[in-house]
Design an enzyme around this catalytic site. Structure first.
Site, PDB file in Angstrom:
ATOM      1  N   VAL A 171       0.850  -1.188   0.000  1.00  0.00           N
ATOM      2  CA  VAL A 171       0.000   0.000   0.000  1.00  0.00           C
ATOM      3  C   VAL A 171       0.885   1.237   0.000  1.00  0.00           C
ATOM      4  O   VAL A 171       2.095   1.150   0.194  1.00  0.00           O
ATOM      5  CB  VAL A 171      -0.968   0.028   1.207  1.00  0.00           C
ATOM      6  CG1 VAL A 171      -1.935  -1.149   1.141  1.00  0.00           C
ATOM      7  CG2 VAL A 171      -0.212   0.020   2.522  1.00  0.00           C
ATOM      8  N   CYS A 172       0.276   2.387  -0.224  1.00  0.00           N
ATOM      9  CA  CYS A 172       1.007   3.649  -0.283  1.00  0.00           C
ATOM     10  C   CYS A 172       1.870   3.828   0.957  1.00  0.00           C
ATOM     11  O   CYS A 172       1.429   3.471   2.034  1.00  0.00           O
ATOM     12  CB  CYS A 172       0.039   4.823  -0.380  1.00  0.00           C
ATOM     13  SG  CYS A 172      -0.421   5.178  -2.069  1.00  0.00           S
ATOM     14  N   PRO A 173       3.069   4.322   0.787  1.00  0.00           N
ATOM     15  CA  PRO A 173       3.634   4.849  -0.461  1.00  0.00           C
ATOM     16  C   PRO A 173       4.534   3.847  -1.190  1.00  0.00           C
ATOM     17  O   PRO A 173       5.201   4.224  -2.145  1.00  0.00           O
ATOM     18  CB  PRO A 173       4.470   6.024   0.034  1.00  0.00           C
ATOM     19  CG  PRO A 173       5.022   5.527   1.342  1.00  0.00           C
ATOM     20  CD  PRO A 173       3.910   4.682   1.942  1.00  0.00           C
TER      21      PRO A 173
END
Length: 79
Positions: free
Chosen positions: A16-18
């Protein structure tokens, strides 16, 4: 037959981000003009964020291909 002559492929599915954004930028920095990066993602926000970041860096998004339920491949041409 592959659509593009992919130079490098990274798989950031499950991240998931980042992480997907950072890994994509890191890979692009090591590549030469004309080469093609294939990025495998399954995080929907990355489908929006990566192309935006790539364009800001001056590269070209060739295609965002849906490969499954909530899974995509982004093809990026290095400029």
């Amino acid at each position: 037959m592959a659509k593009y002559d992919v130079t490098k492929s990274i798989d950031v599915r499950g991240e998931v981000c980042p992480v997907p954004d950072v890994e994509t930028k890191r890979a692009l920095k090591k590549m030469k003009a004309g080469e093609i990066l294939e990025v495998w993602i399954d995080y929907a926000m990355s489908k929006e964020r990566i192309p935006e970041a790539v364009k800001n860096l001056g590269h070209e998004v060739l295609e965002i291909e849906e490969t499954g339920t909530s899974e995509w491949k982004i093809y990026i041409k290095v400029k």
